[in-house]
Design a protein around this motif. Sequence first.
Motif, short mmCIF file in Angstrom:
data_model
loop_
_atom_site.label_atom_id
_atom_site.label_comp_id
_atom_site.label_asym_id
_atom_site.label_seq_id
_atom_site.Cartn_x
_atom_site.Cartn_y
_atom_site.Cartn_z
N GLU A 80 -10.57 -3.76 -5.38
CA GLU A 80 -10.93 -2.50 -6.04
C GLU A 80 -11.52 -2.68 -7.43
O GLU A 80 -12.43 -1.95 -7.82
CB GLU A 80 -9.71 -1.57 -6.10
N ILE A 81 -11.03 -3.65 -8.19
CA ILE A 81 -11.54 -3.81 -9.56
C ILE A 81 -13.01 -4.26 -9.56
O ILE A 81 -13.86 -3.58 -10.14
CB ILE A 81 -10.64 -4.76 -10.39
N PRO A 82 -13.34 -5.37 -8.85
CA PRO A 82 -14.78 -5.75 -8.83
C PRO A 82 -15.65 -4.67 -8.20
O PRO A 82 -16.72 -4.35 -8.71
CB PRO A 82 -14.80 -7.02 -7.98
N LEU A 83 -15.17 -4.07 -7.10
CA LEU A 83 -15.96 -3.05 -6.42
C LEU A 83 -16.19 -1.85 -7.33
O LEU A 83 -17.29 -1.30 -7.40
CB LEU A 83 -15.24 -2.62 -5.13
N GLY A 84 -15.14 -1.46 -8.06
CA GLY A 84 -15.26 -0.33 -8.99
C GLY A 84 -16.28 -0.62 -10.07
O GLY A 84 -17.09 0.23 -10.43
N ALA A 88 -19.71 1.40 -10.69
CA ALA A 88 -19.98 2.02 -11.99
C ALA A 88 -21.34 1.56 -12.52
O ALA A 88 -22.10 2.35 -13.09
CB ALA A 88 -18.87 1.68 -12.97
N LEU A 89 -21.64 0.27 -12.34
CA LEU A 89 -22.93 -0.24 -12.80
C LEU A 89 -24.08 0.40 -12.04
O LEU A 89 -25.17 0.58 -12.57
CB LEU A 89 -22.99 -1.77 -12.64
N VAL A 161 -8.63 1.29 -0.56
CA VAL A 161 -9.89 1.05 -1.28
C VAL A 161 -10.72 2.33 -1.32
O VAL A 161 -11.26 2.70 -2.36
CB VAL A 161 -10.69 -0.09 -0.60
N TRP A 162 -10.78 3.02 -0.20
CA TRP A 162 -11.54 4.28 -0.14
C TRP A 162 -10.93 5.31 -1.10
O TRP A 162 -11.63 6.03 -1.80
CB TRP A 162 -11.52 4.82 1.28
N LEU A 167 -11.40 5.77 -8.70
CA LEU A 167 -10.72 5.87 -10.00
C LEU A 167 -11.18 4.73 -10.92
O LEU A 167 -11.53 4.95 -12.09
CB LEU A 167 -9.21 5.81 -9.82
N VAL A 168 -11.19 3.52 -10.36
CA VAL A 168 -11.65 2.36 -11.14
C VAL A 168 -13.10 2.56 -11.56
O VAL A 168 -13.47 2.35 -12.72
CB VAL A 168 -11.50 1.06 -10.31
#
Lengths: 292, 361
Positions: A80-84, A88-89, A161-162, A167-168
């Motif tokens: 979730e952190i890398p995907l978030g 965001a990018l 993850v979905w 949120l991330v």
Amino acid sequence: MGKTENNKAWFLVLPVFVIVAFSAIIPLITVVNYAFQDILGPQDRYWVGTEWFKEVLTDDALQEALLRQLVFSTAVLLVEIPLGIVLALGMPARGAGASAALVLMALPLLIPWNVVGTIWQIFARGDIGLAGWFINGPLGLDYNYTADSFDAWITILVMDVWHWTPLVALLCYAGLRAIPDAYYQAASIDGASRWAVFRHIELPKMRGVLLIAVLLRFMDSFTIYTEPFVVTGGGPGNATTFLSIHLAKIAVGQFDLGPAAAISIVYFLIILTLSFVFYNVMIRVGTGSSKS
Amino acid sequence: MARIELRDLAHAYGPRPEREEDYALKRADFAWEDGGAYALLGPSGCGKTTMLNIISGLVRPSEGKVLFDGKDVTGLSPAARNIAQVFQFPVVYDTMSVGENLAFPLKNRGLPRAEIEERVREVAQMLELSPMLHQRAAGLAADAKQKISVGRGLVRSDVAAILFDEPLTVIDPHLKWRLRRNLKEIHARFRRTLVYVTHDQNEALTFADKVVVMHEGQIVQTGTPQELFEEPAHRFVGFFIGSPGMNFLPVEGDEAGLRLEGTDIVLGRELAAQARGRSGRLELGIRPEFLELHEAPVADGLEAALTEVQDLGNFKLATVRLGPHLLKVKLHEDAAVPQARGWLRLPPTRTRLYAGGRLIG
């Protein structure tokens, strides 16, 4: 000096103290009470010391649930952190696209947790669920989350993850928007590559929001209960019996309040310790205490 | 190093500009000569930063071309143009040390390690950053951070120009002076083209060989500090440069000369010829420094009432009333100040005539 000593000022913090007492301290102390005594009735209790702790800590079921929980939280953070960050990018910075992306991102967060579970329980079903049908039919894979442990795990993980990557992504998005344009302009003048911009501008500027994201996602995923309970009920077998589901089984299933209280305290201390570690590591990383 | 030419340049931030007001930068042809130290001066919002960003390539002009040494670079990125720019607020890479920050632009261009180290050492010495080369940039004070930003511009030996966008805004006054001196020295040594944007006239006049004054998206005058002071080409320059700014007196042309509006006083006979046939509002401009105020009647003296005298330490500032108009006169600190009324003289060689805001004589 010239300071006036006035102990009446303590009364000003009384409201907060009362609220915190009822919301946190009193329930916690109640749990401590149950953890060190065998309470059979209001007037009928025995001091058992650390007996419950010894019992639950040597219990295989608990150790397995704890291991599952650690694996699950690690997987959640790693995905979730890398995907978030990537999401965001990729989100547009301004215009109608930005609003649309924000609404789209916020949608999963607005759905009640047990409804999320219900949605995925149906969505992933092989017979009437779109995803389950698609994987079994057109994709030709053998997928059944009610019978296969691995499938159950994947289902819970994808659901989380979905549910929570947005949120991330939203936190990172807020962090990215706070970076002044001059940083990007300077980087483009300095001839920095896209990776260098991310590594030396975006990532360091997102440190604060990433810390919050990691802590929130760790604490939430480590205490996950509702969604897997609705989707798999902890099965098949014990495959998705996470710590909280295990705890609920003992506390409200078997009504063993003593061991349940002991588990609760251990559970609480693990979360507290790991959050403390995350916080300190992330505060320090890249600020000079370590070489970058 | 390069001569930077702006050809038929105009820029509007919105799509489909129609009226003149839609343009942040109105149509201009201009050239920045190689090796010059320029100040780009103007009030906030006059298009200075837009101009700078167009030169560096951060903004692509909606019309016209940018040429470096005759080569069209309008479509090129800032990195490809090989230009350096320093911004209003210091930009440092928090994850790197001071030395790594300085080396960053060179590293991105793949220079050999030994050369990078050599350049970084040299620039650090120039900017007095040597003692903190291995310190992290994140925790430094604003002025040290801005020095790093400047250093990243200077470290590249081959840049076409170095652009400064109000770089000293966040710096303490006493450090401002030192940093500006630093920049001047560096310019004297390397003769790079420097363009320095500011809204502070003192900064512009002390830093630059040539000052370019902008007003409402247009370049209104380019000249040495002295030219700007003595021959303001535009009403705005007269008003903006100097403290206090130029006095302007509205006049009407007639047979005898230029008659001061609302009075029978005739002024500037020498300039009357230039005024003939001009459209636009006619005004006489004279600097407070050049106005003469006498205690007794003098030839060509105009009787004026004294309304206020301020003692500002090394000079006195008198406000006098001539008909319905107020004028400022800057007097020497020891000068005798007339009581209540005095005689005002406008030296013809120092008096300028403006039509529609532009200098005509």
